[in-house]
Design an enzyme around this catalytic site. Structure first.
Site, short mmCIF file in Angstrom:
data_model
loop_
_atom_site.label_atom_id
_atom_site.label_comp_id
_atom_site.label_asym_id
_atom_site.label_seq_id
_atom_site.Cartn_x
_atom_site.Cartn_y
_atom_site.Cartn_z
N TYR A 54 -20.30 34.45 -7.40
CA TYR A 54 -21.66 33.95 -7.58
C TYR A 54 -21.98 32.86 -6.57
CZ TYR A 54 -25.67 31.53 -9.57
OH TYR A 54 -26.90 30.94 -9.73
N HIS A 84 -36.55 26.79 -3.56
CA HIS A 84 -36.37 25.86 -4.67
C HIS A 84 -37.06 24.52 -4.42
CE1 HIS A 84 -33.72 28.90 -6.09
NE2 HIS A 84 -33.14 28.15 -7.01
N ASN A 197 -27.20 21.96 -6.97
CA ASN A 197 -26.78 22.21 -8.34
C ASN A 197 -26.11 20.98 -8.92
OD1 ASN A 197 -26.45 23.97 -10.57
ND2 ASN A 197 -25.97 25.65 -9.18
N TYR A 283 -40.40 -11.05 -40.37
CA TYR A 283 -39.39 -10.15 -39.82
C TYR A 283 -39.32 -10.20 -38.30
CZ TYR A 283 -38.69 -7.70 -44.31
OH TYR A 283 -38.38 -7.37 -45.60
N ARG A 286 -37.25 -13.39 -37.75
CA ARG A 286 -35.93 -13.44 -38.39
C ARG A 286 -35.05 -12.25 -38.01
NH1 ARG A 286 -35.58 -12.18 -44.35
NH2 ARG A 286 -37.84 -12.43 -44.15
N PHE A 331 -23.61 21.65 -15.07
CA PHE A 331 -24.85 21.13 -14.50
C PHE A 331 -25.91 20.82 -15.56
CE2 PHE A 331 -24.64 25.80 -14.31
CZ PHE A 331 -25.55 26.09 -15.29
N GLU A 417 -31.73 31.42 -17.56
CA GLU A 417 -31.62 29.99 -17.88
C GLU A 417 -32.51 29.73 -19.10
OE1 GLU A 417 -32.52 28.14 -14.15
OE2 GLU A 417 -30.81 29.12 -13.17
#
Length: 512
Positions: A54, A84, A197, A283, A286, A331, A417
């Site tokens: 791959y 990309h 990646n 509050y 404190r 990844f 994906e």
């Protein structure tokens, strides 16, 4: 100028800060170069054998089963980077991009990516020649890591795409490389994939956010103490013995800070034994250590996660020393996405409780004899009324930003994906929450200082005196209304800077 040496064992958070914010130079250790050459030899052997692997001899994502002819494998890597680099929107800040590039160098240096040292040297050249790729803010889902942002960085190595020029102007990468005397790179098999990646973008933002949050949480203790002092609050809820019985370490640290900051104050002395004084403070006064302390403990968890990620191999596929090339899911940005979301929630609450103290300081019915909205002449003058509006609006925005991004997965790449981390989005909104927290603490700082000034002739604590001097230098004394926005901007600078904190610590000891 300092120098960061990238070893095959990785780098430290301090190294990332030095390069991203301090412009440190970067060098590769000889052992790093050797590790990369060893890893590359394995990929070259696979190439020669014709074995299908791959990203080396196949396509990507949903195209993983498409075989690529040997003569087209270099073309495959270049096409990957171009396709990309598909981000849109405004450019990411320079410090984020520099952190991301250094972390990609770190990833390659671990010797599990199967690339030539020339790739790491190319990225180092970008850092050392102050060439910052133009990385759009939108594009990453944190699935196969930060694919689009890293592709925009890698594209510059090819002499394509854009870089950030002066005043944010977009400049052609080829022009920037030529001006620096650098040549574009030609990619070999596996190298385009190895450049994009991984989790470097979200990790870079998280490391920067950790540094910011650590300082802001300390400053939140400072502004809380100043506000409590100005409102004639009690120091007793911060006694150490009250926090050993609930042993959260962050709570104990925050309480210790506030208690120490309230000492040596004639303002505190004025009501310590007054029977008419409230038995219990509100509050927001404190419980300040319980909220800020929980945020500190969250930060400790996030720091641990980021430290683990700095030791991690997040490429895919990875080249193992025994010659195997295996696909992984390392990844995936879930650990970082969860951490960023968790820290955003914590930081939002630190800001929310600060705004409640501001509102109390400005309310004549609850501020223990301070004038309305901290104006000596309320009516004609509105004092800090609208500064609290600003704070309230920011708290509302932080509540929206505290909604987790990491549960917002959307499937991509033809369902290959099919679960993504949204870690990039989580880290990006965390930075916005912290910037908003800076503004909220600035409003509290200004309000508390006004309150302390109005308690004269009583004198505040050493921390209070330092704050009054720092803020008074640009805000002056309480009086007629002024154009408030520039004053708040300068208060923001005091909160985000280190000078006031250093002065306070010189007087009271280091804040925990």
């Amino acid at each position: 100028m300092s120098t960061v040496i990238v070893e095959p064992t990785g780098i430290t958070p301090a190294d990332v800060l030095a390069v991203a914010r301090g412009d440190a130079r970067v060098e590769l250790a000889a052992a790093t170069v050797d590790a990369m050459r060893t890893s590359r030899a394995i990929v070259d052997g696979i190439e020669a054998s014709g074995r299908p692997v791959y990203g080396v001899s196949t396509g990507f994502g949903a195209l993983a089963n498409t075989a690529i002819a040997p003569e087209r494998r270099a073309e495959l890597q270049h096409a990957l980077i171009r396709s990309h680099a598909a981000g849109v929107g405004a450019p990411m800040p320079r410090e984020v991009v520099r952190a991301m590039i250094l972390l990609r160098v770190r990833s390659l240096a671990l010797g599990r990516s199967g690339v030539r040292p020339e790739l790491a040297y190319g990225l180092v050249d970008l850092l050392n020649h102050d060439i910052t790729p133009w990385v759009p803010e939108h594009g990453s889902l944190g699935a196969s890591g930060d694919l689009a942002p890293l592709a925009h960085c890698a594209l510059v190595l090819l002499g394509e795409g854009w870089v950030l020029g002066k005043d944010g102007v977009r400049v052609a990468a080829a022009e920037a490389l030529q001006a620096a005397g650098l040549n574009p790179l030609e990619l070999a098999a596996k190298e385009g994939l190895a450049l994009i990646n991984g989790t470097d973008g979200m990790l870079g933002m998280l490391l920067l956010a950790i540094d910011d949050a650590a300082h802001l949480f300390a400053m939140a203790d400072v502004t809380a103490a100043l506000a409590i002092e100005a409102m004639l609050g009690s120091e007793r809820p911060f006694l150490p013995e009250l926090h050993t019985i609930r042993p959260h370490p962050g709570q104990a640290a925050s309480a210790a800070n506030i208690y120490r900051l309230l000492q040596d104050s004639t303002i505190m002395d004025s009501h310590r034994d007054d029977l008419a004084h409230a038995v219990q403070d509100a509050y927001s006064m404190r419980c300040a250590p319980q909220v800020a302390g929980a945020a500190r403990d969250t930060l400790e968890f996030v720091t641990t996660v980021a430290g683990r990620e700095l030791l991690s191999v997040v490429d895919n596929p990875v080249v193992l020393p025994d010659g195997r090339v295996e696909s992984t899911g390392n990844f995936h940005g879930a650990p970082l996405g969860f951490a960023a979301d968790f820290l955003a929630i914590a930081a939002a609450e630190v800001g929310a409780i600060a705004e409640r103290r501001v509102d109390r300081l400005l309310d004549v019915t609850r501020s223990r004899d301070l004038p309305p909205f901290l104006s000596p002449d309320a009516g004609v003058n509105s004092g800090l009324m609208i500064a609290q509006y600003t704070a309230a609006g920011i708290v509302a925005e932080n509540r929206r930003l505290a909604a987790p991004a990491s549960v917002d997965s959307l499937p991509t790449s033809g369902m290959q994906e099919d679960h993504v981390s949204m870690g990039w989005a989580a880290a990006k909104k965390l930075r916005t929450v912290l910037d908003n927290l800076t503004s909220l603490l600035a409003v509290e700082l200004l309000s508390a200082v006004r309150g302390l000034q109005l308690r004269a002739p009583m004198t505040p604590s050493p921390a209070g005196r330092a704050a009054v001097a720092a803020v008074g230098a640009f805000a002056g004394e309480p009086g007629p209304d002024v154009f408030l926005a520039p004053v708040l901007e300068q208060a923001r600078a005091v909160v985000s800077g280190r000078a006031l904190r250093a002065e306070i610590e010189a007087a009271t000891g280091p804040l925990r």
